[in-house]
Design an enzyme around this catalytic site. Structure first.
Site, PDB file in Angstrom:
ATOM      1  N   HIS A 112       2.996   6.231  -7.865  1.00  7.25           N
ATOM      2  CA  HIS A 112       1.689   6.054  -7.211  1.00  7.25           C
ATOM      3  C   HIS A 112       0.676   5.861  -8.308  1.00  7.25           C
ATOM      4  CE1 HIS A 112       3.720   6.158  -3.482  1.00  7.25           C
ATOM      5  NE2 HIS A 112       3.515   7.414  -3.209  1.00  7.25           N
ATOM      6  N   HIS A 187      -1.623   4.005   1.653  1.00  4.04           N
ATOM      7  CA  HIS A 187      -0.841   5.198   2.187  1.00  4.04           C
ATOM      8  C   HIS A 187      -1.339   5.673   3.537  1.00  4.04           C
ATOM      9  CE1 HIS A 187       1.815   8.321   1.682  1.00  4.04           C
ATOM     10  NE2 HIS A 187       2.598   7.696   0.569  1.00  4.04           N
ATOM     11  N   TYR A 189      -1.060   7.370   7.013  1.00  2.37           N
ATOM     12  CA  TYR A 189      -0.074   8.054   7.832  1.00  2.37           C
ATOM     13  C   TYR A 189      -0.582   7.868   9.114  1.00  2.37           C
ATOM     14  CZ  TYR A 189       1.726  10.864   3.961  1.00  2.37           C
ATOM     15  OH  TYR A 189       2.348  11.147   2.549  1.00  2.37           O
ATOM     16  N   ASP A 255      12.790   8.192   3.503  1.00  3.29           N
ATOM     17  CA  ASP A 255      11.906   8.133   2.511  1.00  3.29           C
ATOM     18  C   ASP A 255      12.539   6.936   1.865  1.00  3.29           C
ATOM     19  OD1 ASP A 255      10.030   7.788   0.573  1.00  3.29           O
ATOM     20  OD2 ASP A 255      10.484   9.751  -0.387  1.00  3.29           O
ATOM     21  N   GLU A 320       4.582   1.819   4.293  1.00  5.13           N
ATOM     22  CA  GLU A 320       3.798   1.194   3.038  1.00  5.13           C
ATOM     23  C   GLU A 320       4.244  -0.324   2.476  1.00  5.13           C
ATOM     24  OE1 GLU A 320       4.214   4.479   0.056  1.00  5.13           O
ATOM     25  OE2 GLU A 320       4.797   5.674   1.917  1.00  5.13           O
TER      26      GLU A 320
HETATM   27  C1  GLA Z   1       5.576   7.730  -0.799  1.00  2.94           C
HETATM   28  C2  GLA Z   1       7.091   8.030  -1.477  1.00  2.94           C
HETATM   29  C3  GLA Z   1       7.312   9.338  -0.983  1.00  2.94           C
HETATM   30  C4  GLA Z   1       6.302  10.480  -1.451  1.00  2.94           C
HETATM   31  C5  GLA Z   1       4.830   9.934  -0.581  1.00  2.94           C
HETATM   32  C6  GLA Z   1       3.679  10.780  -1.091  1.00  2.94           C
HETATM   33  O1  GLA Z   1       5.928   7.444   0.448  1.00  2.94           O
HETATM   34  O2  GLA Z   1       7.929   7.149  -1.232  1.00  2.94           O
HETATM   35  O3  GLA Z   1       8.598   9.727  -1.815  1.00  2.94           O
HETATM   36  O4  GLA Z   1       5.860  10.464  -2.743  1.00  2.94           O
HETATM   37  O5  GLA Z   1       4.866   8.782  -1.124  1.00  2.94           O
HETATM   38  O6  GLA Z   1       3.849  12.173  -0.605  1.00  2.94           O
END
Ligand code: GLA
Length: 349
Positions: A112, A187, A189, A255, A320
């Site tokens: 990131h 990002h 949520y 993830d 994302e």
């Molecule tokens: C993204 C990544 C995850 C984690 C989040 C932040 O979603 O894919 O692995 O790093 O960001 O917490």
């Protein structure tokens, strides 16, 4: 600084304070149904209030009431990710025969944008617009040559637009003076109950993806593209997020990078839909990006506190929209290198 109120659309700003020597604001974009709050610290969406059954308004995104908490923001609540969202393996790649070394801020990888990615910057306020059918605020940031290891001065503009069709559009622009990878994302949520129940309980998810990028134990792509069929990643028919959330013991939840079907560059398509039948809220995501990272807040443990108290594991889901992770190391992936004279443009709704 700026205050316009003409029903049903409005945009307001309120000075929060001075940080890193710059003015930090909270902006409120509103239509008849939605209220969206945004700050220029990290270019972050701090709240989205949306009505559910019986017109009950709830904030459906994870965020902090106190803007100064965005300086830390360990889980990346609501912010813009860049220069390269997601991971770059080993924090290195070769570009025009040169070794590029990025900061390594996540185990052995770059994540990131590094230690101080775009999520930690205070963006300039470029424009605030009011039209009959939409209101918007545009932010700008100049990422200097060498920042976190990236080559080239990169000028980025991000515009948040709320219209009277209940769409929140994010438009990203970037230009560079040297070849550099660019992968911008947001990002936020979501928990459509307003964080009353965890994401695994009743949220249903559709993702327009038939395949995904396989990853290794370091959390970066192997280069293989695999089918989602008969796996926990098959959301082509909407599934409860909770159904298979415990299948990934290493990640402690989802993830994964899912590849959007029918993607073609420059075309905005339906990417995902999240529904929560009990609260009656639905979120639909459209994008021109080739992929979506599905992340279910796997490492939240209640210690980070915000609007909804301590955020607990699987409290929300991030969807994302972005390029594939580690694309600079995978020539077969859709390419992410922006050249001088070129223009990066992307939209997510
Ligand atoms: C993204 C990544 C995850 C984690 C989040 C932040 O979603 O894919 O692995 O790093 O960001 O917490």
């Amino acid at each position: 600084m700026f205050n316009v109120r003409k029903d049903p659309l409005s945009v307001n700003s309120e000075l929060y304070g001075i940080m890193q020597g710059k003015e930090v604001y909270r902006f409120t974009l509103q239509n008849e149904t939605l209220r969206v709050e945004i700050t220029n610290l990290g270019c972050s969406i701090t709240s989205i209030y949306a009505p559910g059954r019986n017109q009950l308004q709830k904030n459906i995104v994870a965020g902090f009431e106190d803007i100064k908490d965005y300086q830390n923001n360990p889980h990346y609540f609501g912010c813009v990710l860049g220069r390269y969202a997601n991971r770059i393996a080993g924090g290195r790649f070769i570009l025009d025969e040169k070794n590029i070394l990025l900061s390594v801020n996540d185990g052995v990888n770059h994540l990131h944008g590094g230690f101080k990615g775009f999520n930690k910057k205070i963006w300039e306020i470029n424009n605030i617009n009011y039209f009959a059918d939409e209101v918007s605020v545009e932010f700008e940031y100049l990422s200097r040559d060498g920042e976190e290891g990236y080559p080239g001065n990169l000028r980025i503009k991000v515009k948040y637009i709320l219209n009277n069709k209940n769409q929140l559009c994010i438009e990203y622009h970037a230009e560079t003076d040297k070849a550099t990878p660019v992968n911008l994302s947001n990002h936020t949520y979501f928990n459509l109950t307003g964080f009353e129940t965890p994401i695994g309980k009743d949220h249903l998810l559709y993702i327009n993806a038939l395949s995904y990028t396989e990853k290794n134990l370091n959390n970066v792509p192997t280069g293989n593209i695999l089918s989602v069929a008969d796996t926990a990643l098959d959301f082509i028919i909407p599934q409860k997020i909770g159904r298979d959330i415990s299948r990934f013991s290493n990640d402690k939840g989802f993830d994964q990078n899912l590849i959007l079907a029918k993607h073609s560059p420059g075309k905005v398509i339906l990417a995902a839909q999240l529904k929560e039948p009990v609260s009656g809220r639905t979120l639909t995501i459209y994008t021109d990006q080739p992929a979506i990272q599905l992340y279910t807040a796997n490492f939240w443990d209640g210690t980070v506190k915000g609007y909804h108290g301590g955020y607990q594991q699987h409290g929300a889901v991030a969807l994302e929209t972005q390029a594939f992770p580690d694309s600079p190391n995978h020539p077969s992936f859709p390419q992410t290198i922006l050249q001088p004279g070129g223009h990066y443009f992307s939209t997510t709704i």
